[in-house]
Write an enzyme that holds these catalytic residues in place. Structure first.
Site, PDB file in Angstrom:
ATOM      1  N   LYS A   9      37.777  38.513  46.194  1.00 50.89           N
ATOM      2  CA  LYS A   9      37.278  37.961  44.934  1.00 50.89           C
ATOM      3  C   LYS A   9      37.610  36.467  44.811  1.00 50.89           C
ATOM      4  O   LYS A   9      38.387  35.921  45.612  1.00 50.89           O
ATOM      5  CB  LYS A   9      37.877  38.752  43.773  1.00 50.89           C
ATOM      6  CG  LYS A   9      37.441  40.210  43.720  1.00 50.89           C
ATOM      7  CD  LYS A   9      38.049  40.879  42.489  1.00 50.89           C
ATOM      8  CE  LYS A   9      37.694  42.341  42.410  1.00 50.89           C
ATOM      9  NZ  LYS A   9      38.243  42.952  41.175  1.00 50.89           N
ATOM     10  N   TYR A  49      28.743  45.848  38.623  1.00 56.76           N
ATOM     11  CA  TYR A  49      29.675  46.447  37.665  1.00 56.76           C
ATOM     12  C   TYR A  49      28.931  47.147  36.529  1.00 56.76           C
ATOM     13  O   TYR A  49      29.384  47.121  35.381  1.00 56.76           O
ATOM     14  CB  TYR A  49      30.617  45.368  37.122  1.00 56.76           C
ATOM     15  CG  TYR A  49      31.661  44.914  38.123  1.00 56.76           C
ATOM     16  CD1 TYR A  49      32.541  45.827  38.714  1.00 56.76           C
ATOM     17  CD2 TYR A  49      31.794  43.566  38.463  1.00 56.76           C
ATOM     18  CE1 TYR A  49      33.503  45.410  39.621  1.00 56.76           C
ATOM     19  CE2 TYR A  49      32.763  43.140  39.369  1.00 56.76           C
ATOM     20  CZ  TYR A  49      33.616  44.075  39.943  1.00 56.76           C
ATOM     21  OH  TYR A  49      34.580  43.658  40.840  1.00 56.76           O
ATOM     22  N   ASN A 112      42.710  40.756  40.561  1.00 56.51           N
ATOM     23  CA  ASN A 112      43.404  41.670  41.478  1.00 56.51           C
ATOM     24  C   ASN A 112      42.932  41.503  42.921  1.00 56.51           C
ATOM     25  O   ASN A 112      43.066  42.392  43.749  1.00 56.51           O
ATOM     26  CB  ASN A 112      43.264  43.113  40.989  1.00 56.51           C
ATOM     27  CG  ASN A 112      41.818  43.544  40.853  1.00 56.51           C
ATOM     28  OD1 ASN A 112      40.907  42.800  41.205  1.00 56.51           O
ATOM     29  ND2 ASN A 112      41.599  44.754  40.363  1.00 56.51           N
ATOM     30  N   HIS A 115      38.009  43.826  45.741  1.00 59.89           N
ATOM     31  CA  HIS A 115      37.272  45.004  45.287  1.00 59.89           C
ATOM     32  C   HIS A 115      36.941  45.851  46.505  1.00 59.89           C
ATOM     33  O   HIS A 115      36.593  45.315  47.562  1.00 59.89           O
ATOM     34  CB  HIS A 115      35.959  44.606  44.599  1.00 59.89           C
ATOM     35  CG  HIS A 115      35.042  45.779  44.401  1.00 59.89           C
ATOM     36  ND1 HIS A 115      35.164  46.637  43.328  1.00 59.89           N
ATOM     37  CD2 HIS A 115      34.037  46.276  45.174  1.00 59.89           C
ATOM     38  CE1 HIS A 115      34.254  47.599  43.447  1.00 59.89           C
ATOM     39  NE2 HIS A 115      33.560  47.404  44.558  1.00 59.89           N
ATOM     40  N   GLU A 126      26.685  49.699  46.849  1.00 61.99           N
ATOM     41  CA  GLU A 126      27.216  48.336  46.844  1.00 61.99           C
ATOM     42  C   GLU A 126      26.888  47.603  48.147  1.00 61.99           C
ATOM     43  O   GLU A 126      26.619  46.401  48.139  1.00 61.99           O
ATOM     44  CB  GLU A 126      28.726  48.374  46.590  1.00 61.99           C
ATOM     45  CG  GLU A 126      29.057  48.878  45.181  1.00 61.99           C
ATOM     46  CD  GLU A 126      30.538  49.153  44.961  1.00 61.99           C
ATOM     47  OE1 GLU A 126      31.351  48.898  45.869  1.00 61.99           O
ATOM     48  OE2 GLU A 126      30.877  49.647  43.867  1.00 61.99           O
TER      49      GLU A 126
END
Ligand code: CMP
Length: 152
Positions: A9, A49, A112, A115, A126
């Site tokens: 990310k 998302y 975080n 993903h 995805e």
């Protein structure tokens, strides 16, 4: 063999942690079969998302995931979907166990670092969102016989 979609990310890119985190997946024995730097658009973020779009944290998540490039990749290997999820640790870096990627490098719920798809359906969906079939280069590493037994 399974495949999973992994995104390093924007926080991972900005903090220059891409190499260290990619190394963990390579060292574990997974094959990187597709990879590209890209900018996630608001439209792609909403598709990726979709299950979170109505949640209160979604506006912040979209701002974050579109705020700098990501490194998108497809990893291939035995049980790669669950094993990569285990390697990441809990969603929040504050709750993730020490030794996991988030546990070692993140102290945030949103930022975080990585993903990874949470199941086979998400992995297929995805992967199609981020890669076209001609961008996927599956191969058999020559050291496979030293990574697992023939019947595994
Ligand atoms: P990821 O595994 O990519 O899936 C959804 C993302 O939304 C998650 O990682 C976090 O980056 C973010 N996220 C999940 N829950 C929250 C929350 N409660 N507040 C803010 N961000 C969240």
């Amino acid at each position: 063999m399974e495949r999973t979609l992994v995104l390093l990310k924007p926080d991972c890119v900005q903090r220059r942690l891409m190499g260290r985190i990619l190394s963990r997946f390579e060292e574990k024995g997974f094959n990187v079969i597709a990879m590209k730097m890209m900018q996630v658009t608001p439209d792609l973020a909403k598709q990726h998302y979709a299950e979170h779009v109505e949640k209160p944290f979604y506006p912040g998540l979209e701002e974050f995931i579109t705020g700098a490039p990501v490194l998108a990749m497809v990893l291939e290997g035995l049980d790669v979907i669950q094993v990569v999820r285990d390697m990441l640790g809990a969603t929040s870096g504050l709750k993730a166990a020490a030794g996991t990627i988030r546990g070692d490098f993140s102290s945030s719920r949103q930022m975080n670092l990585v993903h990874a798809s949470d199941g086979p359906d998400a992995a297929a969906r995805e992967t199609d969102l981020y890669f076209s079939p001609d961008e996927i280069c599956s191969y058999e590493p020559t050291l496979t016989p030293w990574m697992k037994a023939g019947d595994e």
